[in-house]
Design a protein around this motif. Structure first.
Motif, PDB file in Angstrom:
ATOM      1  N   SER A 165       0.818  -1.235   0.000  1.00  5.02           N
ATOM      2  CA  SER A 165       0.000   0.000   0.000  1.00  5.02           C
ATOM      3  C   SER A 165       0.844   1.274   0.000  1.00  5.02           C
ATOM      4  O   SER A 165       0.501   2.260   0.650  1.00  5.02           O
ATOM      5  CB  SER A 165      -0.951   0.014   1.207  1.00  5.02           C
ATOM      6  OG  SER A 165      -1.820  -1.094   1.146  1.00  5.02           O
ATOM      7  N   LEU A 166       1.944   1.260  -0.754  1.00  8.34           N
ATOM      8  CA  LEU A 166       2.760   2.465  -0.881  1.00  8.34           C
ATOM      9  C   LEU A 166       2.090   3.409  -1.882  1.00  8.34           C
ATOM     10  O   LEU A 166       1.652   2.975  -2.943  1.00  8.34           O
ATOM     11  CB  LEU A 166       4.180   2.113  -1.324  1.00  8.34           C
ATOM     12  CG  LEU A 166       4.971   1.232  -0.350  1.00  8.34           C
ATOM     13  CD1 LEU A 166       6.345   0.906  -0.922  1.00  8.34           C
ATOM     14  CD2 LEU A 166       5.097   1.893   1.012  1.00  8.34           C
ATOM     15  N   ASP A 167       2.012   4.673  -1.517  1.00  4.46           N
ATOM     16  CA  ASP A 167       1.355   5.660  -2.366  1.00  4.46           C
ATOM     17  C   ASP A 167       2.257   6.169  -3.486  1.00  4.46           C
ATOM     18  O   ASP A 167       1.778   6.596  -4.532  1.00  4.46           O
ATOM     19  CB  ASP A 167       0.902   6.860  -1.523  1.00  4.46           C
ATOM     20  CG  ASP A 167      -0.082   6.460  -0.451  1.00  4.46           C
ATOM     21  OD1 ASP A 167      -1.065   5.770  -0.787  1.00  4.46           O
ATOM     22  OD2 ASP A 167       0.124   6.829   0.723  1.00  4.46           O
ATOM     23  N   ALA A 168       3.556   6.166  -3.242  1.00  5.40           N
ATOM     24  CA  ALA A 168       4.499   6.691  -4.224  1.00  5.40           C
ATOM     25  C   ALA A 168       5.805   5.922  -4.135  1.00  5.40           C
ATOM     26  O   ALA A 168       6.200   5.471  -3.062  1.00  5.40           O
ATOM     27  CB  ALA A 168       4.758   8.171  -3.966  1.00  5.40           C
ATOM     28  N   LEU A 169       6.447   5.762  -5.283  1.00  5.36           N
ATOM     29  CA  LEU A 169       7.772   5.158  -5.358  1.00  5.36           C
ATOM     30  C   LEU A 169       8.726   6.187  -5.941  1.00  5.36           C
ATOM     31  O   LEU A 169       8.428   6.805  -6.958  1.00  5.36           O
ATOM     32  CB  LEU A 169       7.776   3.936  -6.275  1.00  5.36           C
ATOM     33  CG  LEU A 169       7.181   2.657  -5.758  1.00  5.36           C
ATOM     34  CD1 LEU A 169       7.310   1.565  -6.816  1.00  5.36           C
ATOM     35  CD2 LEU A 169       7.852   2.231  -4.474  1.00  5.36           C
ATOM     36  N   TYR A 170       9.867   6.335  -5.299  1.00  5.52           N
ATOM     37  CA  TYR A 170      10.900   7.258  -5.760  1.00  5.52           C
ATOM     38  C   TYR A 170      12.134   6.465  -6.144  1.00  5.52           C
ATOM     39  O   TYR A 170      12.392   5.382  -5.614  1.00  5.52           O
ATOM     40  CB  TYR A 170      11.279   8.250  -4.655  1.00  5.52           C
ATOM     41  CG  TYR A 170      10.182   9.219  -4.332  1.00  5.52           C
ATOM     42  CD1 TYR A 170      10.100  10.441  -4.991  1.00  5.52           C
ATOM     43  CD2 TYR A 170       9.212   8.914  -3.390  1.00  5.52           C
ATOM     44  CE1 TYR A 170       9.079  11.327  -4.709  1.00  5.52           C
ATOM     45  CE2 TYR A 170       8.187   9.794  -3.101  1.00  5.52           C
ATOM     46  CZ  TYR A 170       8.126  11.004  -3.768  1.00  5.52           C
ATOM     47  OH  TYR A 170       7.114  11.884  -3.503  1.00  5.52           O
ATOM     48  N   THR A 171      12.908   7.026  -7.042  1.00  6.76           N
ATOM     49  CA  THR A 171      14.216   6.480  -7.365  1.00  6.76           C
ATOM     50  C   THR A 171      15.084   7.619  -7.865  1.00  6.76           C
ATOM     51  O   THR A 171      14.578   8.676  -8.252  1.00  6.76           O
ATOM     52  CB  THR A 171      14.131   5.335  -8.409  1.00  6.76           C
ATOM     53  OG1 THR A 171      15.366   4.624  -8.417  1.00  6.76           O
ATOM     54  CG2 THR A 171      13.797   5.838  -9.799  1.00  6.76           C
ATOM     55  N   ALA A 172      16.378   7.401  -7.827  1.00  7.51           N
ATOM     56  CA  ALA A 172      17.335   8.362  -8.381  1.00  7.51           C
ATOM     57  C   ALA A 172      18.219   7.585  -9.334  1.00  7.51           C
ATOM     58  O   ALA A 172      18.682   6.492  -9.003  1.00  7.51           O
ATOM     59  CB  ALA A 172      18.162   8.998  -7.268  1.00  7.51           C
ATOM     60  N   THR A 173      18.423   8.141 -10.502  1.00  7.26           N
ATOM     61  CA  THR A 173      19.232   7.442 -11.498  1.00  7.26           C
ATOM     62  C   THR A 173      20.164   8.409 -12.208  1.00  7.26           C
ATOM     63  O   THR A 173      19.802   9.556 -12.466  1.00  7.26           O
ATOM     64  CB  THR A 173      18.346   6.698 -12.521  1.00  7.26           C
ATOM     65  OG1 THR A 173      19.182   5.995 -13.442  1.00  7.26           O
ATOM     66  CG2 THR A 173      17.425   7.628 -13.281  1.00  7.26           C
ATOM     67  N   THR A 174      21.349   7.910 -12.522  1.00 12.86           N
ATOM     68  CA  THR A 174      22.292   8.686 -13.318  1.00 12.86           C
ATOM     69  C   THR A 174      22.215   8.245 -14.777  1.00 12.86           C
ATOM     70  O   THR A 174      22.878   8.808 -15.624  1.00 12.86           O
ATOM     71  CB  THR A 174      23.740   8.497 -12.806  1.00 12.86           C
ATOM     72  OG1 THR A 174      24.059   7.113 -12.840  1.00 12.86           O
ATOM     73  CG2 THR A 174      23.888   9.039 -11.390  1.00 12.86           C
ATOM     74  N   GLY A 175      21.402   7.236 -15.049  1.00 14.63           N
ATOM     75  CA  GLY A 175      21.251   6.711 -16.408  1.00 14.63           C
ATOM     76  C   GLY A 175      20.136   7.423 -17.163  1.00 14.63           C
ATOM     77  O   GLY A 175      19.616   8.455 -16.741  1.00 14.63           O
ATOM     78  N   GLY A 176      19.731   6.818 -18.264  1.00 14.22           N
ATOM     79  CA  GLY A 176      18.727   7.417 -19.129  1.00 14.22           C
ATOM     80  C   GLY A 176      17.307   7.344 -18.596  1.00 14.22           C
ATOM     81  O   GLY A 176      16.440   8.045 -19.068  1.00 14.22           O
ATOM     82  N   ALA A 177      17.041   6.497 -17.650  1.00 10.79           N
ATOM     83  CA  ALA A 177      15.726   6.369 -17.004  1.00 10.79           C
ATOM     84  C   ALA A 177      14.639   5.803 -17.911  1.00 10.79           C
ATOM     85  O   ALA A 177      13.477   5.793 -17.531  1.00 10.79           O
ATOM     86  CB  ALA A 177      15.274   7.699 -16.416  1.00 10.79           C
ATOM     87  N   GLY A 178      14.996   5.316 -19.091  1.00 12.85           N
ATOM     88  CA  GLY A 178      13.991   4.832 -20.039  1.00 12.85           C
ATOM     89  C   GLY A 178      13.065   3.770 -19.494  1.00 12.85           C
ATOM     90  O   GLY A 178      11.850   3.830 -19.683  1.00 12.85           O
ATOM     91  N   LEU A 179      13.609   2.779 -18.800  1.00  9.16           N
ATOM     92  CA  LEU A 179      12.775   1.713 -18.251  1.00  9.16           C
ATOM     93  C   LEU A 179      11.798   2.282 -17.220  1.00  9.16           C
ATOM     94  O   LEU A 179      10.612   1.966 -17.245  1.00  9.16           O
ATOM     95  CB  LEU A 179      13.637   0.617 -17.618  1.00  9.16           C
ATOM     96  CG  LEU A 179      12.869  -0.563 -17.021  1.00  9.16           C
ATOM     97  CD1 LEU A 179      12.083  -1.311 -18.099  1.00  9.16           C
ATOM     98  CD2 LEU A 179      13.835  -1.513 -16.315  1.00  9.16           C
ATOM     99  N   PHE A 180      12.288   3.128 -16.349  1.00  9.90           N
ATOM    100  CA  PHE A 180      11.410   3.734 -15.347  1.00  9.90           C
ATOM    101  C   PHE A 180      10.301   4.552 -16.014  1.00  9.90           C
ATOM    102  O   PHE A 180       9.138   4.469 -15.622  1.00  9.90           O
ATOM    103  CB  PHE A 180      12.201   4.623 -14.388  1.00  9.90           C
ATOM    104  CG  PHE A 180      13.087   3.862 -13.448  1.00  9.90           C
ATOM    105  CD1 PHE A 180      12.557   3.094 -12.422  1.00  9.90           C
ATOM    106  CD2 PHE A 180      14.468   3.909 -13.585  1.00  9.90           C
ATOM    107  CE1 PHE A 180      13.369   2.391 -11.552  1.00  9.90           C
ATOM    108  CE2 PHE A 180      15.299   3.215 -12.716  1.00  9.90           C
ATOM    109  CZ  PHE A 180      14.745   2.452 -11.704  1.00  9.90           C
ATOM    110  N   LEU A 181      10.652   5.321 -17.020  1.00  9.99           N
ATOM    111  CA  LEU A 181       9.653   6.155 -17.706  1.00  9.99           C
ATOM    112  C   LEU A 181       8.597   5.294 -18.387  1.00  9.99           C
ATOM    113  O   LEU A 181       7.411   5.623 -18.362  1.00  9.99           O
ATOM    114  CB  LEU A 181      10.339   7.088 -18.706  1.00  9.99           C
ATOM    115  CG  LEU A 181      11.286   8.123 -18.082  1.00  9.99           C
ATOM    116  CD1 LEU A 181      12.038   8.883 -19.173  1.00  9.99           C
ATOM    117  CD2 LEU A 181      10.551   9.071 -17.164  1.00  9.99           C
ATOM    118  N   ARG A 182       9.008   4.161 -18.966  1.00  8.04           N
ATOM    119  CA  ARG A 182       8.044   3.261 -19.607  1.00  8.04           C
ATOM    120  C   ARG A 182       7.065   2.661 -18.599  1.00  8.04           C
ATOM    121  O   ARG A 182       5.976   2.241 -18.970  1.00  8.04           O
ATOM    122  CB  ARG A 182       8.767   2.142 -20.364  1.00  8.04           C
ATOM    123  CG  ARG A 182       9.363   2.599 -21.671  1.00  8.04           C
ATOM    124  CD  ARG A 182       9.810   1.440 -22.547  1.00  8.04           C
ATOM    125  NE  ARG A 182      10.833   0.593 -21.966  1.00  8.04           N
ATOM    126  CZ  ARG A 182      12.137   0.841 -21.992  1.00  8.04           C
ATOM    127  NH1 ARG A 182      12.589   1.948 -22.560  1.00  8.04           N
ATOM    128  NH2 ARG A 182      12.994   0.002 -21.441  1.00  8.04           N
TER     129      ARG A 182
END
Length: 173
Positions: free
Chosen positions: A124-141
């Motif tokens: 029941s997490l309302d939000a997930l955060y991450t920090a990346t130095t990469g392109g973030a493409g997978l996260f954005l998809r």
């Protein structure tokens, strides 16, 4: 009269290779988690973490276990209930996400990310955060969007190294 030539017998069907599966890491796999992460630490994609962190927080990690028992990927998910920058949001942080070189491009990362999203939903997490130095493409998809660190859990934000110039992403339920 026509005589049909006998057909050669069809080769037996090959059994499909056992598929890897995602599960929670065990404390005794701390060294395997560190070894899996090492190439990404060397490249600058991940921060170095002590072996003791992997052992103490093994339950944070989902791992992709290959059929022969090796770990081909891992990702950490830590919950920060009530520690978000705004309100009483139940937030989580996705960290130390890596996939072995021989599995990259095979969908292994997407499988790990889907497992993290399912785990976050179950918690029941309302939000997930991450920090990346990469392109973030997978996260954005998978529905993450860029945000600022001010909305993320304070203790996590305080641990970020500003010299890494990582982009902060969020995915809300």
């Amino acid at each position: 009269m026509t005589t049909a030539m006998p057909r050669p017998a069809a080769p037996p069907l090959a059994s499909p290779a056992p598929t890897p599966f995602v599960r929670t890491a065990r404390p005794d796999e701390a060294l395997a988690l560190a070894v899996l992460s090492r190439p990404f630490v060397r490249s600058g994609a991940l921060r170095e973490r002590p072996l003791s962190l992997y052992a103490a927080h093994a339950a944070d990690f989902l791992v992709l276990e290959a059929s022969e028992g090796t770990l081909d990927g891992c990702v950490g998910l830590r919950a920060y209930p009530g520690d978000a920058g705004e309100g009483d949001e139940r937030a989580g942080v996705v960290y130390n996400f890596c996939v072995a070189a021989h599995r990259q491009g095979s969908g292994a990362g997407a499988g790990l990310l889907r497992a993290v999203l399912a785990t976050a939903h179950a918690r029941s997490l309302d939000a997930l955060y991450t920090a990346t130095t990469g392109g973030a493409g997978l996260f954005l998809r998978y529905g993450f969007t860029q945000t600022t660190a001010r909305h993320a859990p304070r203790s996590w934000v305080d641990s970020l190294d500003p010299r890494r110039n990582a982009q902060v992403l969020v995915r809300r339920r």
